[in-house]
Design a protein around this motif. Structure first.
Motif, short mmCIF file in Angstrom:
data_model
loop_
_atom_site.label_atom_id
_atom_site.label_comp_id
_atom_site.label_asym_id
_atom_site.label_seq_id
_atom_site.Cartn_x
_atom_site.Cartn_y
_atom_site.Cartn_z
N THR A 119 11.07 -0.25 -4.32
CA THR A 119 10.62 -0.05 -2.94
C THR A 119 11.76 -0.30 -1.97
OG1 THR A 119 8.36 -0.72 -3.46
CG2 THR A 119 9.01 -0.82 -1.16
N GLY A 120 11.95 0.63 -1.04
CA GLY A 120 12.81 0.41 0.10
C GLY A 120 11.96 0.15 1.33
N PHE A 121 12.39 -0.74 2.21
CA PHE A 121 11.54 -1.09 3.35
C PHE A 121 12.36 -1.31 4.62
CE2 PHE A 121 12.62 -5.08 1.23
CZ PHE A 121 13.05 -5.87 2.28
N TYR A 122 11.67 -1.16 5.74
CA TYR A 122 12.24 -1.44 7.06
C TYR A 122 11.22 -2.26 7.85
CZ TYR A 122 13.68 -0.82 11.91
OH TYR A 122 14.04 -1.05 13.21
N VAL A 181 7.50 -0.56 7.23
CA VAL A 181 7.36 0.75 6.60
C VAL A 181 8.04 0.70 5.23
CG1 VAL A 181 7.82 3.22 6.76
CG2 VAL A 181 7.33 1.91 8.83
N THR A 182 7.38 1.24 4.20
CA THR A 182 7.93 1.18 2.85
C THR A 182 7.95 2.57 2.20
OG1 THR A 182 5.77 0.74 1.83
CG2 THR A 182 7.05 -1.16 2.56
N TYR A 183 8.86 2.75 1.28
CA TYR A 183 8.93 3.96 0.45
C TYR A 183 9.11 3.51 -0.99
CZ TYR A 183 10.28 8.60 -1.20
OH TYR A 183 10.32 9.80 -1.87
N THR A 184 8.16 3.87 -1.87
CA THR A 184 8.13 3.36 -3.23
C THR A 184 8.20 4.49 -4.25
OG1 THR A 184 6.79 1.46 -2.55
CG2 THR A 184 6.81 1.99 -4.90
N ILE A 185 8.97 4.26 -5.29
CA ILE A 185 9.04 5.13 -6.45
C ILE A 185 8.51 4.35 -7.65
CG2 ILE A 185 10.55 6.43 -7.99
CD1 ILE A 185 12.49 6.78 -5.67
N ASP A 186 7.47 4.89 -8.32
CA ASP A 186 6.93 4.22 -9.49
C ASP A 186 6.49 5.26 -10.52
OD1 ASP A 186 4.55 5.27 -8.51
OD2 ASP A 186 3.89 3.37 -7.62
N ASP A 187 5.72 4.83 -11.52
CA ASP A 187 5.29 5.74 -12.59
C ASP A 187 4.31 6.79 -12.11
OD1 ASP A 187 6.85 4.34 -14.31
OD2 ASP A 187 5.24 3.10 -15.11
N TYR A 188 3.67 6.56 -10.97
CA TYR A 188 2.62 7.46 -10.50
C TYR A 188 3.08 8.42 -9.41
CZ TYR A 188 -0.18 3.91 -12.85
OH TYR A 188 -0.69 3.03 -13.78
N ASN A 208 5.65 7.53 -2.42
CA ASN A 208 4.59 6.65 -1.93
C ASN A 208 5.08 5.97 -0.65
OD1 ASN A 208 2.71 4.63 -1.42
ND2 ASN A 208 2.33 4.25 -3.59
N ILE A 209 4.53 6.37 0.49
CA ILE A 209 4.90 5.82 1.78
C ILE A 209 3.79 4.89 2.25
CG2 ILE A 209 5.49 6.35 4.18
CD1 ILE A 209 6.40 9.10 3.23
N ILE A 257 0.38 7.15 2.01
CA ILE A 257 -0.10 7.93 3.16
C ILE A 257 -0.02 9.43 2.88
CG2 ILE A 257 0.35 8.46 5.59
CD1 ILE A 257 1.32 5.63 5.95
N ALA A 258 0.98 9.86 2.12
CA ALA A 258 1.16 11.28 1.86
C ALA A 258 -0.01 11.90 1.10
CB ALA A 258 2.45 11.51 1.08
N GLU A 259 -0.81 11.06 0.40
CA GLU A 259 -1.93 11.58 -0.38
C GLU A 259 -3.27 11.49 0.35
OE1 GLU A 259 -1.65 13.08 -3.17
OE2 GLU A 259 0.46 12.66 -3.64
N LEU A 260 -3.27 11.04 1.59
CA LEU A 260 -4.54 10.86 2.30
C LEU A 260 -5.25 12.19 2.54
CD1 LEU A 260 -3.69 8.12 4.97
CD2 LEU A 260 -5.10 7.90 2.92
N SER A 261 -4.50 13.28 2.63
CA SER A 261 -5.13 14.58 2.89
C SER A 261 -5.92 15.09 1.70
CB SER A 261 -4.06 15.61 3.27
OG SER A 261 -3.11 15.74 2.21
#
Length: 236
Positions: A166-169, A181-188, A192-193, A213-217
């Motif tokens: 995870t990268g975060f600010y 605010v976070t940006y995560t890379i994982d197995d799924y 992932n924001i 958040i990107a999957e909320l739609s």
């Protein structure tokens, strides 16, 4: 395969009632040990490293045990229906064939289950305007209005390990309003924001966290989405 349970089965049937399950498991002699370790190290006044190891331990299951050991293999090649024999029980024949080829035995042997140990490691660099505030023990706490960094998370499960990066600010708008605010890379997912917000009004702290958040739609096709909201009452 070895299917081991402790407190899940009573009188050869799975327990469906939650109260019965708690009475059959909680403080019934299945005891263990768990340890957590953590540290925070200030490399400089603006650069910070933190890490933790959680759930290092095990549970020794000794009471209300029901284990099932299954050995063998079964190949199903379909059913040849005979229309002139309407009384033939095909499902019973399949069940008997399965039990003949796959042997299952039960036992009440005690066993040890290890906790899935979790590892966290993070590096954070703070910058921006330097501020200070009173903590609840009347001492000063200095902090910067902005920070960014990265965090590595790992959980060690019996079949395989799982990792997330995870990268975060972070941004402090005031002493009582903070956002992340976070940006995560994982197995799924590789995108992932997440966002988090914490606000204090008088002696009440409100916080909320929303990820993926990107999957909320299209929630139906997303692997995971979580929302947390909480309220804390602060005392001096």
């Amino acid at each position: 395969t070895n299917f081991r349970t402790s407190g899940l089965i009573k009188n050869n049937e799975f327990i469906n009632d939650s109260n019965t399950y708690l009475k059959n498991t909680f403080l019934r002699g299945n005891l263990g040990v768990g340890l957590d370790f953590g540290l925070t190290y200030l490399i400089t006044s603006q650069l910070q490293f933190s890490g933790s190891i959680l759930d290092v331990g095990f549970v020794n299951h000794k009471t209300n045990i029901k284990n099932t050991v299954t050995k063998g293999s079964f190949t199903f090649e379909g059913i040849e229906f005979e229309y002139d024999d309407a009384n033939r029980n095909y499902w019973n024949e399949i069940e008997l064939a399965f039990k003949e080829q796959v042997i299952s035995t039960d036992n009440n042997d005690s066993y040890i289950s290890w906790r899935p140990t979790k590892l966290n490691a993070a590096i954070k660099y703070s910058f921006g305007e330097k501020r200070s505030k009173y903590c609840y023990d009347t001492t000063f706490k200095e902090f910067y209005t902005d920070a960014f960094g990265a965090q590595l998370y790992a959980v060690f499960r019996p079949l395989r390990e799982q990792f997330a990066l995870t990268g975060f600010y972070e941004k402090s708008f005031s002493n009582k309003l903070h956002a992340k605010v976070t940006y995560t890379i994982d197995d799924y997912s590789y995108y992932n924001i997440g966002v988090g917000l914490s606000a204090q009004i008088w002696k009440i702290n409100f916080y909320g966290i929303l990820d993926n958040i990107a999957e909320l739609s299209d929630i139906s096709s997303s692997n995971n989405i979580s929302l947390q909201f909480g309220v804390n009452l602060l005392f001096n």
